[in-house]
Design an enzyme around this catalytic site. Structure first.
Site: not given
Ligand code: SDX
Length: 429
Positions: A307, A364
């Site tokens: 998140h 989720d």
């Molecule tokens: C919602 O914003 C809100 O409040 C949203 C929400 C709401 O109520 O409105 O809470 C609802 O949308 C919840 C999120 C649902 N999405 C998912 O579950 C999809 C999977 N999650 C990711 O795609 C990700 O965690 C996000 C999109 C939620 C957040 O993305 P960020 O903040 O841009 O984080 P990032 O992509 O920069 O990740 C940081 C690191 C990265 O690795 P490095 O570059 O440091 O090596 O964490 C890793 C990412 O690769 N990472 C994950 C991961 N989420 C982040 N690696 C594996 N699996 C994951 N799920």
């Protein structure tokens, strides 16, 4: 008290940036004068370091793992209130007394029907249309029936538009589902409460009675409450951005529905169940899913994990995890997906990659398992998220339209394209 400020030193000048402090400790640098004083703008990919507004609607404590609507912890609201009570709170800033709640519920109940002309609209979609495509289109279309309520500066018009949307979105969601399964639309019933009425419109068929299970209706109501608002997430930011152009509430909400559809946002709840289902059917196991999620060369993410704001357990996921256990015990005991989800969570939370990056289950991760147990098809899950988020979108849109500091949203850019060049005649290209 002197205003706190930060000083930016640039080009042998001191640029004073006032600091803005929130009631729960948020501190922001007010850079509204930055470009005028320096000619520079800031660059912030995904706005991870940028506040778009001051807001009093919900408070998210990312490190402490807390979420409050208008100051009330969601745990208390989920236990003590109905979804329409929470809707009233989000829209008006205070919880209603008994008389105010009765009047509000009556007003919503009396507007749950949609125009019969909307049937032709739903019938026009192909059977396999995604319900989120139908919902955003139908929400835009709904504006055609209430053109006298489009003016965002007219509080009465905004109240009427908000009431129609809260009342009619469940009806339209159920129509989108009935269309997809080739069953007749079921009209709303005024003798049922909000969530029971929605379940009845979803699962009743004209040929037999469908008594709504009170456990399922309560579960639906809690799920809607937990999704109701979440500060400036992508879809809420979209609703505010579109609303900042002065367009009506219906069009702004339709834009928010489209933003929520994405798998990185509200679409994740469907993606979680698809991921768990693949594991259940032997297309991979928990360990391989975690391994793939850690592989930077593999676009696979552990859906429902991570998140932008929560760097601890999402409080909604914490409630839903317990809730899933309770609801499934009653409705769908021994659902293998819940066991797989709990195994996946256990493995991930012990894995260095996830621990280092503060990746925890989000809202989720467990919600889809409960939606599935309630009988909803996977493609409807994000529509259910939209039904829950609707009052939050409306409250944030109202806050934006009523805020005297609001300007049309128009970010700057850092241009990195070609410098000026002349068109050559085609024979010279
Ligand atoms: C919602 O914003 C809100 O409040 C949203 C929400 C709401 O109520 O409105 O809470 C609802 O949308 C919840 C999120 C649902 N999405 C998912 O579950 C999809 C999977 N999650 C990711 O795609 C990700 O965690 C996000 C999109 C939620 C957040 O993305 P960020 O903040 O841009 O984080 P990032 O992509 O920069 O990740 C940081 C690191 C990265 O690795 P490095 O570059 O440091 O090596 O964490 C890793 C990412 O690769 N990472 C994950 C991961 N989420 C982040 N690696 C594996 N699996 C994951 N799920």
């Amino acid at each position: 008290m002197t205003e706190r400020e930060a000083v930016l030193q640039y080009d042998s000048k001191d640029i004073r940036l006032p600091m803005v402090e929130g009631t729960e400790g948020d501190v922001g640098l007010d850079i509204n004068r930055l470009r005028a004083e320096t000619g520079m703008v800031t660059l912030d990919y995904g706005f991870g370091n940028t506040a778009s507004s001051k807001s009093a609607v919900s408070y998210v404590d990312g490190s402490g793992g807390e979420l409050r609507y208008r100051g009330y912890p969601i745990e208390q609201l989920a236990d003590e209130c109905s979804f329409l009570e929470v809707t009233y709170l989000l829209l008006n800033g205070e919880l209603p007394n008994a008389e105010q709640l009765d009047e509000y519920v009556e007003g919503i109940t009396r507007h749950t029907l949609v125009s019969e002309e909307m049937k032709r609209f739903f019938d026009a979609f192909p059977k396999g249309a995604h319900p989120m495509a139908i919902m955003s289109a139908a929400t835009s279309a709904l504006s055609s029936f209430y053109q006298e309520h489009h003016d965002p500066s007219d509080p009465q018009a905004v109240r009427e538009s908000g009431k129609r949307l809260i009342a009619k979105m469940p009806t339209m969601a159920a129509m989108a589902y009935k269309k997809s399964v080739g069953q007749p639309y079921v009209y709303p019933r005024n003798d049922l409460d909000y969530s029971a009425n929605f379940l009845h419109m979803m699962f009743a068929i004209p040929s037999e009675r469908y008594p709504v299970d009170p456990v399922m209706a309560k579960a639906m109501d809690v799920l809607l409450i937990l999704h109701a608002d979440h500060s400036q997430n992508a879809s809420t930011t979209t609703v505010r951005m579109v609303g900042s152009t002065g367009v009506n509430l219906f069009a702004s909400i339709a834009a928010g529905i489209n933003a929520l559809w994405g798998p990185l946002h509200g679409g994740a709840n469907s993606a979680v169940v698809e991921m768990l289902d693949h594991i259940h059917h032997g297309e991979g196991d928990v360990a391989s899913a975690v391994t793939r999620a850690k592989d930077r060369n593999d676009p696979f993410r552990l859906m429902g994990f991570g998140h932008r704001v929560y760097k601890s357990y999402d409080p909604r996921a914490r409630i839903l995890k317990t809730f899933a256990d309770e609801v499934l015990e009653t409705i769908q005991p021994d659902d293998p997906l819940l066991d797989i989800a709990m195994q996946l969570e256990q493995v991930a939370l012990e894995d260095e990659y996830f621990v280092e990056r503060n990746l925890y289950p989000n809202v989720d991760f467990y919600s889809g398992i409960i939606f599935r147990a309630l009988g909803f098809p996977t493609r409807m899950f994000t529509v259910l998220f939209a039904l829950g988020r609707l009052p939050g979108w409306i409250a944030q849109w109202k806050e934006m339209t009523e805020d005297p500091t609001t300007r049309i949203g128009r970010p700057r850019q850092i241009y990195v394209g070609h410098t000026k060049r002349d068109v050559k005649p085609i024979e010279e290209r």
